[in-house]
Write an enzyme that holds these catalytic residues in place. Structure first.
Site: not given
Ligand code: NAD
Length: 315
Positions: A151, A178
């Site tokens: 952000d 956030h």
């Molecule tokens: P995504 O669905 O593409 O990836 C998630 C991954 O987690 C998948 O590959 C899945 O197989 C894996 N996963 C699920 N359960 C698991 C487990 N128990 N053990 C190991 N791996 C597991 O999602 P994404 O777009 O990569 O987003 C990931 C996270 O990041 C989300 O929560 C999203 O909201 C967050 N995010 C945060 C910010 C931030 O500023 N903090 C910004 C963007 C996204």
């Protein structure tokens, strides 16, 4: 820290995780990068794909598809794994789902004998950072959430665009959750060493009214990007790489991350976005800014929202 080789284990190689791995490799930030995911094929495929870029990087990196036993010698474990919000699901449903996922991941990491720093990016990030602290039993300063790092980057970019100044010369922070209750710290927003209101007063092309719009665009950026392409990942991945660099290079850099408060800003027992000094030990200290009364009120509200969620999630 176990040896002289910098090792980062990434748990979750979805959009965010894979983009982070790509950024790590291109910036040559760690000597070893291990990819772990529930979807083993995805993690293995990513490791193979990234390895094929190794002849083109400037710093050699060893990358492999691994498992939790690799965390034993890791300096940092980065968690970007978890479920995304599905239609009809409340935010609290997501908290419960991802808290359960984190319970499993953090306990597997700790079983390996891991004794380094956790970096958390999965949403809701402030809550899951708190959960990681509780589940791991590690000291608070070794658990870092990405907090408002993204952000703040969006804020600095939009201000730089408005004032036509390099974003690296824009010093302005977003603090708080956030999410929807985050706030801009206008009272301390500077370009170079000049407060931005001076820029506005000196040039008729700028107006105070535009600032609110800039903040709304920061706060709602994720919604806008998700509407257009389904997810946001490059910005956060570069933010996580920046945080990794600050830790591994013992930089003592100031970044807005989710840190545990112990009385700073009048709050305690909550992980929330604030500026903090980051080095090889994790969070060296929190920077407590002189903020306005209105900002204090908004920050208090943001912390109260997070605390209510922590309470209902029984963390
Ligand atoms: P995504 O669905 O593409 O990836 C998630 C991954 O987690 C998948 O590959 C899945 O197989 C894996 N996963 C699920 N359960 C698991 C487990 N128990 N053990 C190991 N791996 C597991 O999602 P994404 O777009 O990569 O987003 C990931 C996270 O990041 C989300 O929560 C999203 O909201 C967050 N995010 C945060 C910010 C931030 O500023 N903090 C910004 C963007 C996204």
């Amino acid at each position: 820290m176990k040896n002289n080789i910098n090792r980062v284990v990434l748990v979750g190689t979805g959009y965010v995780g894979a983009s982070y791995a790509f950024a790590m490799l291109n910036q040559g930030l760690a000597e070893e990068l291990v990819l772990v995911d529930l979807n083993k094929d995805k993690a293995e495929g990513d490791a193979m794909d990234l390895c094929h870029g190794l002849p083109f990087v400037s710093t050699p990196t060893k990358i492999w598809f691994g498992d939790y036993s690799d965390c034993k010698d890791a300096d940092i474990v980065v968690i970007t794994a978890g479920a995304n919000q599905k239609p009809g699901e409340t935010r609290l449903d997501l908290v419960e789902k991802n808290t359960n996922i984190f319970k499993g991941i953090v306990s597997e990491v700790m079983k390996s004998g891991f004794d380094g720093i956790f970096m958390v990016a999965t949403n809701p990030v402030d809550i899951l950072t708190y959960a990681t602290w509780k589940f791991s039993g590690l000291p608070k300063h070794r658990i870092i959430g990405s907090g408002t790092i993204l952000d703040t980057a969006r804020f600095r970019f939009l201000l730089s665009d408005y004032f036509s100044i390099d974003p690296r010369n824009v010093h302005a922070y977003i603090i708080g959750e956030h999410g929807d209750t985050e706030l801009p710290v206008w009272s301390n927003a500077n370009i170079g060493l000049k407060h931005i209101s001076e820029f506005i007063e000196e040039n008729e092309n700028y107006a105070h009214e535009d600032l609110e719009n800039i903040f709304v665009n920061v706060r709602d950026a994720a919604y806008q990007i998700i509407n257009k392409k389904g997810a946001t990942y490059y910005g956060i991945a570069m933010g996580l790489a920046r945080l990794t660099k600050a830790i591994l290079n013992n930089e003592n850099s100031i970044l807005t991350i989710s840190a545990h408060l112990d009385g700073q800003y009048g709050e305690s027992d909550v992980y929330i976005g604030v500026p903090a000094v980051i080095n090889r030990d994790g969070i060296r200290e929190i920077i407590e800014l002189e903020i306005s009364e209105d900002e204090k009120k908004k920050f208090k509200y943001s912390a109260s929202v997070l605390k209510d969620i922590i309470k209902s999630a029984n963390l």
